[in-house]
Design an enzyme around this catalytic site. Sequence first.
Site, PDB file in Angstrom:
ATOM      1  CE  LYS A   1      40.366  33.695  41.644  1.00  0.00           C
ATOM      2  NZ  LYS A   1      40.736  32.600  41.392  1.00  0.00           N
TER       3      LYS A   1
ATOM      4  NE  ARG B   1      37.389  24.910  48.248  1.00  0.00           N
ATOM      5  CZ  ARG B   1      38.234  24.300  47.639  1.00  0.00           C
ATOM      6  NH1 ARG B   1      38.929  23.358  48.233  1.00  0.00           N
ATOM      7  NH2 ARG B   1      38.655  24.568  46.273  1.00  0.00           N
TER       8      ARG B   1
HETATM    9  N1  BES Z   1      36.572  30.985  41.286  1.00  0.00           N
HETATM   10  C1  BES Z   1      37.669  30.244  41.669  1.00  0.00           C
HETATM   11  C2  BES Z   1      37.614  29.043  40.594  1.00  0.00           C
HETATM   12  C3  BES Z   1      37.274  29.557  39.084  1.00  0.00           C
HETATM   13  C4  BES Z   1      38.735  29.353  38.324  1.00  0.00           C
HETATM   14  C5  BES Z   1      36.471  30.006  38.495  1.00  0.00           C
HETATM   15  C6  BES Z   1      38.571  29.599  37.113  1.00  0.00           C
HETATM   16  C7  BES Z   1      36.283  30.182  37.361  1.00  0.00           C
HETATM   17  C8  BES Z   1      37.637  30.158  36.395  1.00  0.00           C
HETATM   18  C9  BES Z   1      37.653  29.808  42.890  1.00  0.00           C
HETATM   19  O1  BES Z   1      37.306  30.507  44.116  1.00  0.00           O
HETATM   20  C10 BES Z   1      39.093  29.430  43.250  1.00  0.00           C
HETATM   21  O2  BES Z   1      40.043  30.404  43.277  1.00  0.00           O
HETATM   22  N2  BES Z   1      39.679  28.308  43.384  1.00  0.00           N
HETATM   23  C11 BES Z   1      40.883  27.944  43.473  1.00  0.00           C
HETATM   24  C12 BES Z   1      40.948  26.904  44.641  1.00  0.00           C
HETATM   25  C13 BES Z   1      42.467  26.772  45.061  1.00  0.00           C
HETATM   26  C14 BES Z   1      43.105  27.777  45.786  1.00  0.00           C
HETATM   27  C15 BES Z   1      42.381  25.346  46.122  1.00  0.00           C
HETATM   28  C16 BES Z   1      41.344  27.568  42.286  1.00  0.00           C
HETATM   29  O3  BES Z   1      40.743  26.492  41.700  1.00  0.00           O
HETATM   30  O4  BES Z   1      42.643  27.579  41.939  1.00  0.00           O
HETATM   31 ZN    ZN Z   2      38.742  31.879  44.662  1.00  0.00          ZN
END
Ligand code: BES
Ligand code: ZN
Length: 484
Positions: A263, A337
């Site tokens: 991230k 997921r």
């Molecule tokens: N934990 C994150 C989602 C999230 C984003 C929670 C902002 C709280 C605040 C999740 O694991 C994630 O990173 N999801 C990705 C999925 C993508 C790579 C398909 C996302 O939403 O960017």
């Molecule tokens: Zn994530």
Amino acid sequence: MKLNIIANESEKAGTTALFFVKKSVQFSAVLSEAGEKQVESVLESMNDGPFEDLEYLEIDGRPTLFVDAAKERGLSNLDHLRMAAYRLACRSMKKQISSVSLMLADCADEQFKAILHGLHYAEYKFDAYKSKQKPNFQVTYEIVAGEHTAAFKKIAEEVAIENKAVVLAKNLINTCAADLYPAEFVQNAKTIAKYTPGLSIKVRDMKQLEKEGFMGHVTVGKGSSHEPYMVTLDYKPAKFNSKDHLVFVGKGLTFDTGGLCLKPPKSMPEMISDMSGAATVLAAIQAIATLKLPIHVSAVCCLAENAIGNKSVLPGDIFKAKNGKTVMVDNTDAEGRLVLSDGLAEAGEIGATHIIDIATLTGAMVRALGYAITGFFSNDDDLALKVINCGEACCEKFWSMPLEEEYADALKDKFADLKNTGSDAGAIAAALFLQEFVPENTAWAHWDIAGTAFTTKKWKYTEYGATGFGVQTLIELAREMSLN
Ligand code: BES
Ligand code: ZN
Ligand code: ZN
């Protein structure tokens, strides 16, 4: 705070608080004729909204606070009351007002509940990491309840239990990942199970998870020095009317770096909250057991840390999930997921008739609905309606989202059955992925709380940090379903 619920006003009462909506007092206060005129002229003299709360006017010879119960935009009447009570409590603590009387003899049960929640919210602060802790100033609230006295006392006990659960969830969520890793979350769950009569616990460690084929946890957790766990809590009361077995499944990523699909640093600290789903289901089942609600409820906490290490899952890796479907890990940041696929399988194995999964799952949901509304998906209209109604009763906003089949093809992989990312509609793709793991003939709802679990700017009752979103609605759902 201290609550004193009494039928009639005591003589030594201190400050009185009056809630007003537009230009009239909401609950009829016991005022003299002159006092009533005075109140009228105070309210009349206010400019047309938004009204400022007033401090300390002398009415009937007593200091009186006017609290606006229609101040914010977009809230329900109940939420306005909660906010008004919250502001009243914040102000009383700040100004060190030791005794506040509320004239609530003509207040409905749900309104009283809302007011109490507002008072409790004001007490919350997370100062565990400050070098000096300052205790809150103790305010005594005298609730003048007339013939509601007995009912209000019971409600106050229930609200205290619910609030304790909200505080538990917030504390867990706000604790940093160095101190709350999966094994430490397990310790918290064990302590709660030990001290909550009727609650049993089953813990699976990495070895056990691997042995039983819960490979979502293994795949996500193996890159971290902190091993993954799955915790199943069970509450089965001696007597229950409902044949339903309600199972909560919570995403419990104690930290989400994104894994090798790292991230960006700006929003990463917030990822201490990626275990909000697990904290929420743990807190809710603790309250449900304490309230002794007559329904069978379980909670599955899917715990892992998504970290980078030499054993981390690599993009392109394929694993076999608990239900036999194979999954290609297209993006290591779509990890929630994967652990939830195990949680859903576990819910099926223990006999769920209804599943609610709750997860900080997608940034896409934050962009779609922001921080005030939880988008949810369901395969069952009846359950979906219950979610919305129970949410409304708890001042938690939900919006039903589509499980759009047209986007399901995007989850197909060349080699494996599925891949873990799909269409541009990110929140829907995540929900469609989860649906692949929902046990047959089971009513299911998936709540994406990525926007609502944690706030980085003041929102309603939260300055910064965990909001506690979802705890109350889960409890309310169990209460509602226990009536069937
Ligand atoms: N934990 C994150 C989602 C999230 C984003 C929670 C902002 C709280 C605040 C999740 O694991 C994630 O990173 N999801 C990705 C999925 C993508 C790579 C398909 C996302 O939403 O960017
Ligand atoms: Zn994530
Ligand atoms: Zn995550």
